[in-house]
Design a protein around this motif. Structure first.
Motif, PDB file in Angstrom:
ATOM      1  N   ASP A 233       0.828  -1.259  -0.056  1.00 33.16           N
ATOM      2  CA  ASP A 233      -0.180   0.005   0.124  1.00 33.16           C
ATOM      3  C   ASP A 233       0.839   1.268   0.076  1.00 33.16           C
ATOM      4  O   ASP A 233       1.873   1.315   0.743  1.00 33.16           O
ATOM      5  CB  ASP A 233      -0.890   0.169   1.310  1.00 33.16           C
ATOM      6  N   ARG A 235       0.912   5.001   0.842  1.00 32.95           N
ATOM      7  CA  ARG A 235       0.055   6.107   1.379  1.00 32.95           C
ATOM      8  C   ARG A 235       0.359   7.645   0.667  1.00 32.95           C
ATOM      9  O   ARG A 235       1.768   7.966   0.471  1.00 32.95           O
ATOM     10  CB  ARG A 235       0.370   6.279   2.884  1.00 32.95           C
ATOM     11  N   PRO A 276      -4.371   4.060   0.729  1.00 29.64           N
ATOM     12  CA  PRO A 276      -4.660   5.290   1.678  1.00 29.64           C
ATOM     13  C   PRO A 276      -4.423   6.650   0.871  1.00 29.64           C
ATOM     14  O   PRO A 276      -3.111   6.663   0.247  1.00 29.64           O
ATOM     15  CB  PRO A 276      -3.919   5.323   2.967  1.00 29.64           C
ATOM     16  N   GLY A 278      -5.149  10.780   0.972  1.00 28.68           N
ATOM     17  CA  GLY A 278      -5.584  12.087   1.622  1.00 28.68           C
ATOM     18  C   GLY A 278      -5.389  13.382   1.022  1.00 28.68           C
ATOM     19  O   GLY A 278      -4.567  13.213  -0.190  1.00 28.68           O
ATOM     20  N   HIS A 291      -8.020  16.267   4.750  1.00 25.54           N
ATOM     21  CA  HIS A 291      -8.656  14.665   4.740  1.00 25.54           C
ATOM     22  C   HIS A 291      -7.522  13.975   4.862  1.00 25.54           C
ATOM     23  O   HIS A 291      -6.664  13.669   4.169  1.00 25.54           O
ATOM     24  CB  HIS A 291      -9.357  14.573   3.322  1.00 25.54           C
ATOM     25  N   PRO A 293      -5.004  10.771   5.198  1.00 25.36           N
ATOM     26  CA  PRO A 293      -5.058   9.597   4.366  1.00 25.36           C
ATOM     27  C   PRO A 293      -5.857   8.334   4.987  1.00 25.36           C
ATOM     28  O   PRO A 293      -5.689   8.092   5.911  1.00 25.36           O
ATOM     29  CB  PRO A 293      -3.612   9.170   4.259  1.00 25.36           C
ATOM     30  N   ASP A 294      -6.727   7.867   4.092  1.00 23.32           N
ATOM     31  CA  ASP A 294      -7.556   6.677   4.642  1.00 23.32           C
ATOM     32  C   ASP A 294      -7.919   5.860   3.257  1.00 23.32           C
ATOM     33  O   ASP A 294      -7.859   6.424   2.236  1.00 23.32           O
ATOM     34  CB  ASP A 294      -8.765   7.264   5.528  1.00 23.32           C
ATOM     35  N   THR A 295      -8.470   4.682   3.479  1.00 26.28           N
ATOM     36  CA  THR A 295      -8.910   4.119   2.256  1.00 26.28           C
ATOM     37  C   THR A 295     -10.317   3.710   2.227  1.00 26.28           C
ATOM     38  O   THR A 295     -10.937   2.655   1.514  1.00 26.28           O
ATOM     39  CB  THR A 295      -8.283   2.478   2.398  1.00 26.28           C
ATOM     40  N   THR A 296     -11.126   4.414   2.930  1.00 21.93           N
ATOM     41  CA  THR A 296     -12.708   4.198   3.040  1.00 21.93           C
ATOM     42  C   THR A 296     -13.155   4.980   1.982  1.00 21.93           C
ATOM     43  O   THR A 296     -12.764   5.957   1.323  1.00 21.93           O
ATOM     44  CB  THR A 296     -13.315   4.976   4.238  1.00 21.93           C
ATOM     45  N   THR A 299     -13.831   8.715   2.346  1.00 23.23           N
ATOM     46  CA  THR A 299     -12.587   9.491   2.209  1.00 23.23           C
ATOM     47  C   THR A 299     -12.509   9.687   0.781  1.00 23.23           C
ATOM     48  O   THR A 299     -12.231  11.034   0.300  1.00 23.23           O
ATOM     49  CB  THR A 299     -11.287   8.921   2.802  1.00 23.23           C
ATOM     50  N   TYR A 300     -12.430   8.977  -0.154  1.00 20.58           N
ATOM     51  CA  TYR A 300     -12.346   8.987  -1.543  1.00 20.58           C
ATOM     52  C   TYR A 300     -13.121   9.842  -2.100  1.00 20.58           C
ATOM     53  O   TYR A 300     -12.848  10.747  -2.888  1.00 20.58           O
ATOM     54  CB  TYR A 300     -12.317   7.508  -2.292  1.00 20.58           C
ATOM     55  N   THR A 396       5.435   8.148   3.453  1.00 19.09           N
ATOM     56  CA  THR A 396       4.052   8.992   2.892  1.00 19.09           C
ATOM     57  C   THR A 396       4.865   9.724   1.716  1.00 19.09           C
ATOM     58  O   THR A 396       5.594  10.226   1.582  1.00 19.09           O
ATOM     59  CB  THR A 396       3.682  10.069   3.776  1.00 19.09           C
TER      60      THR A 396
END
Length: 496
Positions: A233, A235, A276, A278, A291, A293-296, A299-300, A396
């Motif tokens: 992954d 980020r 992830p 953001g 925002h 960073p996230d994978t939901t 969030t996207y 990151t």
């Protein structure tokens, strides 16, 4: 059918003669009046008969090229009128453009008596996005001597679709050469150290002892190592500059519009790979959207909504989300390149009373450097990166999307984002390629582009930093093509 001015004049004369005959009691005056009226009736009947024949055989073709344009871009309308066979009538065919359109040139075509076809073309520009329909073309037929005419409307004409102005032909590259890789893509599914078990393999000399799967070794009576899925992954943190300087360019083709396209490409890639992601939007007054960073999906979607809604701010705007860009925020060190404003002031004070050669040489340097450090720390993009990125743990990838109007601050922001294990990708919009009329003087524009390229190369030379240009492909292509024609450019087009 309608009488022309000439026929109306003759008809008026006939009526006047009839009136005089009654008024003066001269019956002989009725003969010329009746003759004129009879002649008008015969002429009108002849025109009416020929008009009906023409209406059955006339065809009008109205074509728009291209059928879809960008608002305010020209489209060519070609109007053709044809008859199966020649007629004694003269035809005049007119186009009826959409109400929202501006026509340049004649919108009518004339087919003289005895001919069978005629064509005309004019230019059309639409300032409102949408699908615009033409009105009914009109056909006017006039008799041989212009005594009578007819007018009718045909079936509805062509349509023209105007799309809103958006970035087209987005060029992302270095030194005029476009990059071929997709943004945000990276390797996935490799075997290595991670958390998810993948497969067993026999032990090989050199494998770490802590990777031996002792249960499998006991079961199979030979040493085996357990492989795991590598953690792949990536980020990513988008830092999008939408200050007033990003407003340069035509509506829909501004610096910010092109930077937005690149940011959306990273968003699409992260979503496809479940990475992830953001986003930190920065205006003249500071951060306007945050925002982490996230994978939901939430969030996207929030990042997409932020990117699509961004507009350039102005220097008078307030400080975004309220965090001050010109002072230290909690968690921020306030240091630039390892030295804070307070450090500079203390060093300058300590050297103020030092009369040695060492003190006299270094004192002015610290005094002069203090405003530089204050300016960089006060830059809203740098301040947002310093306070927000410092809260992210681990590796990151920072994607900085900005322009070339703040070179010192951009360089320090890239250095900050690439510290430790961080990586920074900088996407720069060259001002010279967005200014309306910026290419009027190609020689001067090329000189400014060279200055930009030197700045970009300097960024690209920093450790763990890659820098790219983002610009309209047709404009940078025209600039470099002109340089090649002069015989002074290289393949990349950026040689002095």
């Amino acid at each position: 059918m309608y009488p022309t001015r000439r026929a109306t004049t003759v008809g008026g004369a006939a009526v006047a003669l009839a009136g005089l005959a009654l008024l003066l009691a001269r019956p002989l005056l009725l003969y010329p009046a009746a003759g004129l009226l009879a002649w008008l009736i015969v002429a009108s009947a002849t025109v009416l008969q020929e008009t009906r024949a023409v209406e059955r055989t006339v065809s009008v073709d109205e074509q728009v090229d291209p059928a879809t344009v960008v608002t305010d871009e020209p489209a060519t309308v070609t109007l053709r009128a044809r008859l199966v066979e020649p007629s004694r009538l003269s035809l005049r065919v007119g186009s009826t453009p959409p109400v929202a359109a501006r026509a340049e040139g004649s919108r009518t075509v004339s087919v003289p008596a005895g001919e069978t076809a005629a064509t005309t073309a004019f230019t059309l520009r639409v300032g409102v996005a949408g699908r615009h329909g033409f009105g009914r073309p009109t056909v006017e037929a006039t008799g041989p001597r212009g005594w009578f005419g007819t007018a009718r409307s045909l079936e509805p004409g062509a349509t023209l679709t105007a799309d809103p102005r958006t970035p087209r032909n987005v060029h992302v590259g270095t030194g005029g050469e476009e990059v071929a890789t997709a943004f945000g893509e990276h390797e996935a599914g490799r075997l290595g150290s991670g958390l998810d078990p993948a497969e067993l393999r026999e032990y090989h000399p050199g494998d770490a002892a802590d990777r031996i799967d002792w249960k499998a070794t006991a079961r199979l009576s030979a040493p085996y190592v357990r492989e795991f899925e590598a953690e792949t992954d990536r980020r990513t943190a988008l830092v999008v500059d939408h200050r007033s300087t990003m407003a340069t360019g035509r509506e829909g083709e501004r610096k910010l519009d092109f930077a937005r396209e690149v940011a959306l490409a990273f968003l699409a890639s992260a979503r496809a790979l479940n990475d992830p992601l953001g986003c930190y939007a920065v205006g003249d007054g500071g951060a306007t959207a945050v925002h982490p960073p996230d994978t939901t999906a939430r969030t996207y979607n929030a990042v997409r909504g932020t990117l699509e809604g961004l507009e350039p701010t102005s220097p008078e705007d307030g400080n975004g989300d309220g965090e001050r860009a010109d002072t230290e925020s909690p968690g921020g060190s306030g240091r630039v390149g390892g030295r804070s404003p307070a450090d500079a002031r203390r060093a300058a004070a300590a050297l103020a009373d030092d009369d040695s050669a060492f003190g006299r040489r270094l004192g002015p340097l610290f005094e002069a450097g203090d405003p530089y450090v204050d300016r960089v720390v006060g830059d809203p993009v740098f301040a947002t990166a310093r306070t927000r990125l410092a809260r992210l743990r681990g590796t990151t990838w920072t994607v900085l999307l900005t322009d070339d109007t703040h070179p010192t601050e951009t360089r320090q922001t890239a250095r900050l984002a690439s510290r430790g294990s961080g990586r920074c990708l900088v996407f720069l919009c060259p001002t010279v390629l967005f200014e309306p009329g910026g290419l009027a003087d190609l020689e001067g524009a090329y000189g400014r582009y060279l200055e930009f390229e030197e700045f970009r190369r300097g960024l690209d030379a920093l450790d763990r930093v890659r820098a790219f240009e983002v610009a309209p492909g047709d404009r940078i292509g025209a600039l470099l093509a002109d340089r090649r024609r002069r015989g002074t450019g290289t393949r990349a087009g950026v040689s002095r």
